[in-house]
Design a protein around this motif. Structure first.
Motif, PDB file in Angstrom:
ATOM      1  N   LEU A  69       0.912  -1.213   0.097  1.00  0.00           N
ATOM      2  CA  LEU A  69      -0.024   0.191  -0.005  1.00  0.00           C
ATOM      3  C   LEU A  69       0.771   1.055   0.055  1.00  0.00           C
ATOM      4  O   LEU A  69       1.812   1.457   0.850  1.00  0.00           O
ATOM      5  CB  LEU A  69      -0.916   0.140   1.199  1.00  0.00           C
ATOM      6  CG  LEU A  69      -1.832  -1.361   1.453  1.00  0.00           C
ATOM      7  CD1 LEU A  69      -2.594  -0.876   2.804  1.00  0.00           C
ATOM      8  CD2 LEU A  69      -2.515  -1.473   0.261  1.00  0.00           C
ATOM      9  N   GLN A  70       0.682   2.103  -0.872  1.00  0.00           N
ATOM     10  CA  GLN A  70       1.278   3.448  -1.129  1.00  0.00           C
ATOM     11  C   GLN A  70       0.291   4.482  -1.623  1.00  0.00           C
ATOM     12  O   GLN A  70      -0.220   4.340  -2.547  1.00  0.00           O
ATOM     13  CB  GLN A  70       2.335   3.400  -1.884  1.00  0.00           C
ATOM     14  CG  GLN A  70       3.430   4.653  -1.761  1.00  0.00           C
ATOM     15  CD  GLN A  70       4.558   4.217  -2.529  1.00  0.00           C
ATOM     16  OE1 GLN A  70       5.212   3.235  -2.526  1.00  0.00           O
ATOM     17  NE2 GLN A  70       5.317   5.393  -2.867  1.00  0.00           N
ATOM     18  N   GLN A  71       0.258   5.653  -0.718  1.00  0.00           N
ATOM     19  CA  GLN A  71      -0.644   6.798  -1.103  1.00  0.00           C
ATOM     20  C   GLN A  71      -1.935   6.339  -1.492  1.00  0.00           C
ATOM     21  O   GLN A  71      -2.578   6.803  -2.327  1.00  0.00           O
ATOM     22  CB  GLN A  71      -0.139   7.362  -2.406  1.00  0.00           C
ATOM     23  CG  GLN A  71       1.410   8.041  -2.175  1.00  0.00           C
ATOM     24  CD  GLN A  71       1.895   8.699  -3.471  1.00  0.00           C
ATOM     25  OE1 GLN A  71       1.236   8.653  -4.597  1.00  0.00           O
ATOM     26  NE2 GLN A  71       2.854   9.291  -3.489  1.00  0.00           N
ATOM     27  N   GLY A  72      -2.561   5.624  -0.476  1.00  0.00           N
ATOM     28  CA  GLY A  72      -4.130   5.182  -0.573  1.00  0.00           C
ATOM     29  C   GLY A  72      -4.256   4.009  -1.561  1.00  0.00           C
ATOM     30  O   GLY A  72      -5.361   3.996  -1.923  1.00  0.00           O
ATOM     31  N   GLU A  73      -3.410   3.685  -2.370  1.00  0.00           N
ATOM     32  CA  GLU A  73      -3.713   2.663  -3.314  1.00  0.00           C
ATOM     33  C   GLU A  73      -2.894   1.286  -3.126  1.00  0.00           C
ATOM     34  O   GLU A  73      -1.910   1.466  -2.386  1.00  0.00           O
ATOM     35  CB  GLU A  73      -3.417   3.247  -4.473  1.00  0.00           C
ATOM     36  CG  GLU A  73      -4.359   4.439  -5.001  1.00  0.00           C
ATOM     37  CD  GLU A  73      -3.875   5.078  -6.623  1.00  0.00           C
ATOM     38  OE1 GLU A  73      -2.870   4.411  -7.077  1.00  0.00           O
ATOM     39  OE2 GLU A  73      -4.549   6.013  -6.965  1.00  0.00           O
ATOM     40  N   ILE A  74      -3.377   0.379  -3.928  1.00  0.00           N
ATOM     41  CA  ILE A  74      -2.802  -0.879  -3.639  1.00  0.00           C
ATOM     42  C   ILE A  74      -1.691  -0.974  -4.893  1.00  0.00           C
ATOM     43  O   ILE A  74      -2.110  -1.090  -6.097  1.00  0.00           O
ATOM     44  CB  ILE A  74      -3.712  -2.267  -3.960  1.00  0.00           C
ATOM     45  CG1 ILE A  74      -4.833  -2.169  -2.623  1.00  0.00           C
ATOM     46  CG2 ILE A  74      -2.990  -3.607  -4.010  1.00  0.00           C
ATOM     47  CD1 ILE A  74      -5.841  -3.217  -2.696  1.00  0.00           C
ATOM     48  N   VAL A  75      -0.579  -0.763  -4.725  1.00  0.00           N
ATOM     49  CA  VAL A  75       0.575  -0.716  -5.769  1.00  0.00           C
ATOM     50  C   VAL A  75       0.695  -2.220  -6.444  1.00  0.00           C
ATOM     51  O   VAL A  75       0.701  -2.291  -7.624  1.00  0.00           O
ATOM     52  CB  VAL A  75       1.969  -0.227  -5.056  1.00  0.00           C
ATOM     53  CG1 VAL A  75       2.976  -0.284  -6.403  1.00  0.00           C
ATOM     54  CG2 VAL A  75       1.677   0.627  -4.558  1.00  0.00           C
ATOM     55  N   TRP A  76       0.931  -3.351  -5.811  1.00  0.00           N
ATOM     56  CA  TRP A  76       0.690  -4.685  -6.125  1.00  0.00           C
ATOM     57  C   TRP A  76       0.130  -5.710  -5.070  1.00  0.00           C
ATOM     58  O   TRP A  76       0.248  -5.197  -3.936  1.00  0.00           O
ATOM     59  CB  TRP A  76       2.238  -4.647  -6.901  1.00  0.00           C
ATOM     60  CG  TRP A  76       3.248  -4.792  -6.025  1.00  0.00           C
ATOM     61  CD1 TRP A  76       4.183  -3.697  -6.057  1.00  0.00           C
ATOM     62  CD2 TRP A  76       3.590  -5.741  -4.819  1.00  0.00           C
ATOM     63  NE1 TRP A  76       5.084  -3.893  -4.947  1.00  0.00           N
ATOM     64  CE2 TRP A  76       4.818  -5.032  -4.338  1.00  0.00           C
ATOM     65  CE3 TRP A  76       3.350  -6.849  -4.307  1.00  0.00           C
ATOM     66  CZ2 TRP A  76       5.465  -5.742  -3.085  1.00  0.00           C
ATOM     67  CZ3 TRP A  76       3.797  -7.367  -3.246  1.00  0.00           C
ATOM     68  CH2 TRP A  76       4.987  -6.768  -2.646  1.00  0.00           C
TER      69      TRP A  76
END
Length: 1141
Positions: free
Chosen positions: A437-444
């Motif tokens: 998780l990064q910046q409110g999103e699922i990166v991978w």
């Protein structure tokens, strides 16, 4: 212009002249036809020569990779993670998992940079990074310390740290502690404290603590000091601390403190001089202070911190700064320890929560993260370590409910473009998946739950319902023509790089392997996979993608089911008559605990949608599940589930199912194995129902027979039986001299292996005289032993597979110091008289007489043993739709590869000098070992005999790198990679040794499917030093060259690996599924990795290959027709010119 032609005879001319004209006309016509035919043949031969010179090999092209198989790599559920995000180099996170995997993952995409799978007994206890370039792992209960190079994963050093007794394993890597310019790693394991050099792994000093009786719980290094503290418990009432000099291991101080209420055994580190523990009753918190080596503590009842508290308190293992966490009545509380030793609650969380360790992110500042669940959202909060009331970061992310709750969280900080601090979080979910998780999103995200597969079954895909429009047909026709034209260009080596990419793209699309509908060959199916996390996945066999996944509610932790475990998958409903209206269903069987008497749970899942239609449990215990060969009107299959009290429960629980069962119960038999007691039992259902049963679907059972093995001499090692759905094509087996033997086919046969009780340990733990294996063939209806044989001086583990009338098993021979594989075939002598042709004509044969287990069978057995070079993890056998195709053994080797071994190598009828009739039958000459030849050894052996070209069995690959190493200078035009480790599209490949260009090889003859007579070109180039060293290391058996008249030709036998050059790390099982195409079987191997492929044991004799060039065939036919027309026109003109002369 007038043309003179002869169209018949002239009545005015004499008869002799007419006869002469007729003869001349016939000769001219005959000569004309001969000229036409000769010219057509010349054109055809030229065209054929052109085409044959273009197609130079039958192996897999580079653009065919992945058409028939797929391979997926996983790492398992993450236990610990360390980030490495320095400016220089790639940003990565190093993780250790429950599958004993240490891996480096790319932080941008989640891909694996490198990984190492340690042994099953080499569990990873700790992981860290030293010197900024070494990954340090501690494993095997603190006895093995390894350093891996961070960029590429190569092992730098390995140290073995012996100790006196098992203990908790601890790893400590101080940041600013050096001993003689060497960074030190502290390891506690097996009761000893070691100081190890981080440069070369040398043990600098060792301190024995096991003799003191202390159970060390924490290693503490105060920042900036030269001492370390070993803190632990002595018994249940005393805590001790050892102050040790970090440079030389000298004991500086030893202190202890006792608590009248005792200690629970848990301890949490708050700061470098403060710890917290619980008393034995888990009702009081103990604040421990360590200053100058002295221990003091204060007691704080939990009731003083939390009003109306009830139930035990659990101390959470979070490593925070100044704060620790406890769990009480499903509420997580964060408690701060002040400098005065007082405790105060700073926050309470009612929702499910996960807490990270403290992370230093700036000078003198630390932060930690916690995650809370709220519906389908998770809230990520990062708090500073010194101010609980404020937040550094707060974000919300929507996550699928099928992933469950967050179980672990690891955080890392980075610098944003505005120079502020940002945070990324690596979270481990309940289904063992891994997300960043990064910046409110699922990166991978990674579905690493697939690294712990428990059971596998298959399901058919739905039928294709939609019609096809005219426009779609025209578009498909255009694409078909375009694709075959591109294939033709590729075959003629005229394709550009863009054309090759288009060919690969079209092949993947046109193959239809990823469609969500059935194909006429039965290649497209759904693999239903049950994982250890209680999640069911549906994988498409075409490309391995996840069609759907479902975290079963019945297998999730709850108050009623504290420790759920998945057991097995069974077919519940397979619709045939209503295939368009109803979906197939599978039954998922689980248990609420590891013991046999734990309550069971059942779930019924739709294989097309993944919907959990019904969930039952907790209910009665589940000891055994027996699928019955009966279905009700809705095509639901009846199952008999046996509990620990030997009662049988019928499912589905409907009146119709009870009626069916009561009509057929007299023909239902089963067996049970009590391995610890050495007892086999046969069971059946009682004729009279017990009215004291819990419900009408519960039946009492009765014992039919029992076999008790003597405990002092035999212990049950392994049991195996035939698959219930196995298809046998014929009972008769034709042998030499037109003779026939009848297989003894029975689904009630059980293969049992017992061993000496002393020999149940590791191989070599006993002498050959103290070890033996005894094998039995037992009829499970009557308990009659049909065959018994003893292997003296042999030891397990034993791996076996049972198919048709034969069983193959693998074990270790202590006398020969080698592994062995043995085969037993059982034949029915009662049908031997059916070979009399007059009895067959007069109808006096017994071919149609019923076979009953109660009649004593007249059987004979044939057996043989062979040395085998590999240790084995599992064995399976190929299966086909009608059972016509010859069988192959799929052997999971210790190297985590799947070896496809022809059953003919394990034929008990092999002899040293087979007759001509036996050779025609395909019997291989007898050898003491089964030749398993590595591919490199095949190539180098050919080079050693100065063979330039070798035609070897199909599905043998060669990497381009290896081709270069053995002296291959170039590979055809434009460096096209003809050497691939993917499966072959044709029946054979040509392995080229030392060839600058491909040359034609004349195939003289064929024997079976693995042996080829070949004519070879001599190579006078000397062997290189690398080839000579490798050839010495190849243990190349003489029997591989069955007949060698000279160095120009010979008969080669070579085995193929179904996994090619790939590995299925930590291989646990192999599943085979028949396709509708009789020649083909589908193979699925699972472990930490997943691998799927298609095999054709007898080659694809009933179909054309997928890359067959129809366009080339059409062009060839058109060219022949055009050539015939052109030659006919040219012949007419030439004949006309001759007439005008």
């Amino acid at each position: 212009m007038h043309v003179l032609t002869f169209t018949g005879t002239d009545p005015s001319l004499p008869a002799s002249i007419n006869t002469t004209l007729k003869a001349e006309l016939k000769e001219k016509i005959k000569a004309k036809l001969n000229r036409h035919l000769a010219m057509a043949i010349r054109v055809f031969l030229l065209l054929l020569l052109f085409l044959s010179s273009s197609v130079v090999t039958f192996c897999l092209y580079e653009d065919q990779v992945g058409l028939m198989d797929w391979h997926q790599q996983y790492i398992g559920k993450v236990k610990d993670a360390v980030f490495h995000t320095q400016k220089a180099g790639r940003k990565r996170v190093v993780v250790s998992t429950q599958e004993n995997v240490v891996a480096s993952l790319d932080l941008r995409r989640g891909e694996i940079f490198w990984r190492h799978v340690l042994g099953p007994k080499d569990a990873i206890d700790g992981i860290n990074i030293a010197l900024g370039k070494y990954v340090i792992t501690l494993s095997s209960e603190g006895s093995i310390l390894r350093a891996w190079n961070l960029p590429d994963g190569q092992m730098v050093w390995e140290s073995f740290l012996p100790g006196l007794k098992p203990s908790k394993s601890l790893l400590l890597v101080p940041e600013n502690l050096k001993v003689d310019r060497d960074s030190v790693i502290f390891v506690y394991g097996s009761g000893s404290l070691h100081a190890v050099s981080s440069i070369d792994g040398e043990v600098l000093w060792k301190k024995e603590l096991a003799t003191e009786g202390i159970e060390v719980q924490h290693l503490i290094h105060p920042r900036g000091s030269d001492v370390i503290y070993a803190v632990g418990f002595l018994g249940s009432f005393q805590i001790q601390a050892y102050q040790i000099n970090a440079r030389n291991g000298d004991l500086l101080k030893h202190s202890s403190a006792a608590s009248p209420g005792g200690f629970s055994g848990e301890i949490s580190l708050v700061t470098t001089d403060k710890l917290v523990s619980l008393n034995a009753a888990r009702s009081t918190l103990l604040s421990l202070n360590i200053r100058d080596g002295e221990i003091s503590f204060e007691e704080t009842p939990v009731s003083d911190l939390v009003q109306d508290s009830s139930g035990p308190v659990v101390l959470l293992p979070a490593k925070l700064t100044g704060v620790f966490a406890i769990k009480l009545d499903k509420v997580v509380m964060f408690i701060e320890a002040t400098d005065e030793g007082k405790l105060q609650v700073v926050d309470k969380v009612d929702h499910a929560v996960a807490v990270s360790d403290a992370l230093p992110f700036s000078e003198g500042q630390q932060a930690f993260a916690l995650i809370q669940h709220e519906g389908s959202k998770i809230h990520l909060t990062v708090k500073p370590g010194n101010d609980w009331s404020s937040n550094v970061l707060k974000e919300s992310v929507v996550i699928e409910n099928e992933r469950g709750f967050v179980q672990k969280i690891f955080i890392n900080n980075y610098i944003r473009t505005d120079r502020s601090h940002g945070f990324r979080a690596l979270i481990v979910m309940e289904d063992h998946s891994l997300l960043l998780l990064q910046q409110g999103e699922i990166v991978w995200s990674r579905e690493d739950g697939l690294a712990s597969v428990i059971d596998v079954t298959t399901s058919e895909l739905p039928l294709e319902k939609d019609g096809v429009s005219v426009a779609k047909v025209e578009h498909n026709l255009f694409e078909w023509l375009k694709g075959h034209m591109l294939k033709l260009k590729g075959t003629l080596m005229l394709a550009t790089a863009d054309d090759l990419a288009a060919i690969q793209r079209m092949r993947l699309q046109s193959s239809g392997k990823s469609k969500m509908s059935r194909d006429h060959n039965g290649f497209r199916k759904l693999l239903m996979v049950l994982t250890r996390a209680g999640k069911v996945f549906a994988l498409h066999t075409g490309d391995g993608r996840i069609v759907w996944s479902r975290l079963l509610q019945s297998l999730r932790k709850s108050d009623a089911c504290e420790c759920p475990t998945g057991l097995k998958l069974h077919y519940w409903q397979v619709p045939h008559h209503h295939a368009l209206d109803e979906n197939p269903l599978v039954l998922v069987v689980g248990r609420c605990g590891p013991s046999l008497g734990a309550p069971g749970v059942l779930s019924i899942v739709d294989t097309y949608t993944g919907k959990e239609l019904k969930s039952l449990g907790p209910l009665h215990s589940i000891a055994q599940v027996i699928p019955l060969p009966f279905t009700d009107s809705t095509e639901q299959r009846l199952h008999l589930i046996l509990d620990a009290d030997r009662r049988a429960h019928l499912y589905p629980q409907t009146p119709e199912a009870v009626d069916i069962f009561q009509r057929e119960f007299q023909n239902i038999y089963w067996y049970s194995v009590e391995a610890n007691n050495g007892i086999l039992r046969g069971h059946a259902v009682k004729k009279t129902r017990n009215h004291e049963a819990p419900d009408e679907y519960c039946f009492d059972t009765r014992d039919l027979w029992s076999i008790v093995f003597p405990a002092e001499s035999e212990k049950i090692v392994a049991t195996v039986t035939r698959k219930l759905n196995e298809v046998v094509h014929t009972q008769a087996k034709a042998i030499t001299d037109q003779d026939v033997m009848y297989k003894y086919i029975s689904k009630n046969l059980l293969f049992v292996v017992t061993g000496a009780p002393k020999a149940t340990g590791e191989i070599g733990s006993v002498t050959p005289d103290e070890s033996w294996l005894v094998v039995y063939l037992v009829d499970t209806v009557t308990g009659r032993i049909l065959h018994r044989m003893t292997h003296h001086g042999s030891q397990g583990p034993v791996h076996a597979v049972f198919s048709e009338n034969w069983v193959v098993y693998h074990y270790f021979n202590l006398r020969a110091h080698r592994y062995e594989m043995s085969v037993i075939e059982i034949y029915d002598q009662s049908r031997a008289d059916n070979k009399d042709i007059w009895k067959l004509v007069l109808g006096k044969h017994n071919l149609t007489s019923p076979v009953s287990s109660y009649s004593r069978p007249e059987v004979i057995t044939k057996s043989q043993s062979y040395f085998f070079t590999h240790s084995v993890k599992t064995i399976a056998v190929t299966s086909t739709a009608k059972g016509i195709t010859s069988r192959q053994l799929l052997v999971g080797t210790i190297g985590d590869q799947v070896l496809a071994l022809d059953k003919r190598f394990l034929d008990p009828r092999r002899s040293l000098d087979p007759t001509q009739a036996e050779k025609e039958e395909g019997i291989i000459p007898l050898t003491d070992a089964i030749p398993i030849i590595p591919q490199e050894c095949v190539l180098l052996w050919c080079r050693g005999l100065k063979w330039k070209l070798a035609l070897v069995s199909w599905q043998v690959g060669m990497t381009k790198k290896l081709a270069k190493r053995v002296g291959k200078k170039r590979v055809i035009k434009e460096e096209r990679n003809f050497w691939s480790t993917a499966p072959l599209a044709a029946d054979m490949i040509r392995i080229c040794c030392r060839a600058i260009k491909f040359r034609r090889v004349k195939k003289v003859g064929v024997m079976g499917m693995e042996g080829w007579w070949v004519s070879l070109v001599e190579d006078d180039d000397p062997l290189t030093d690398w080839e000579r060293r490798k050839l010495v290391n190849c243990d190349f058996p003489e029997e591989m060259l069955i007949q060698n008249t000279n160095k120009e030709h010979g008969l080669l036998f070579s085995q193929s690996y179904a996994t090619h050059a790939l590995k299925v790390e930590n291989l646990r099982g192999i599943e085979t599924v028949p396709a509708k195409l009789e020649s083909t079987t589908l193979v699925f191997a699972y472990g930490v990795d997943l691998f799927f492929t298609r095999l054709a044991p007898s080659r694809t004799y009933d179909s054309l290959t997928e890359d067959f060039s129809y366009a080339l065939l059409l062009i060839t036919i058109v060219a022949l027709v055009v050539a015939i027309i052109v030659t006919w026109v040219l012949s007419e003109r030439k004949e006309l010119q001759e007439k005008w002369r």
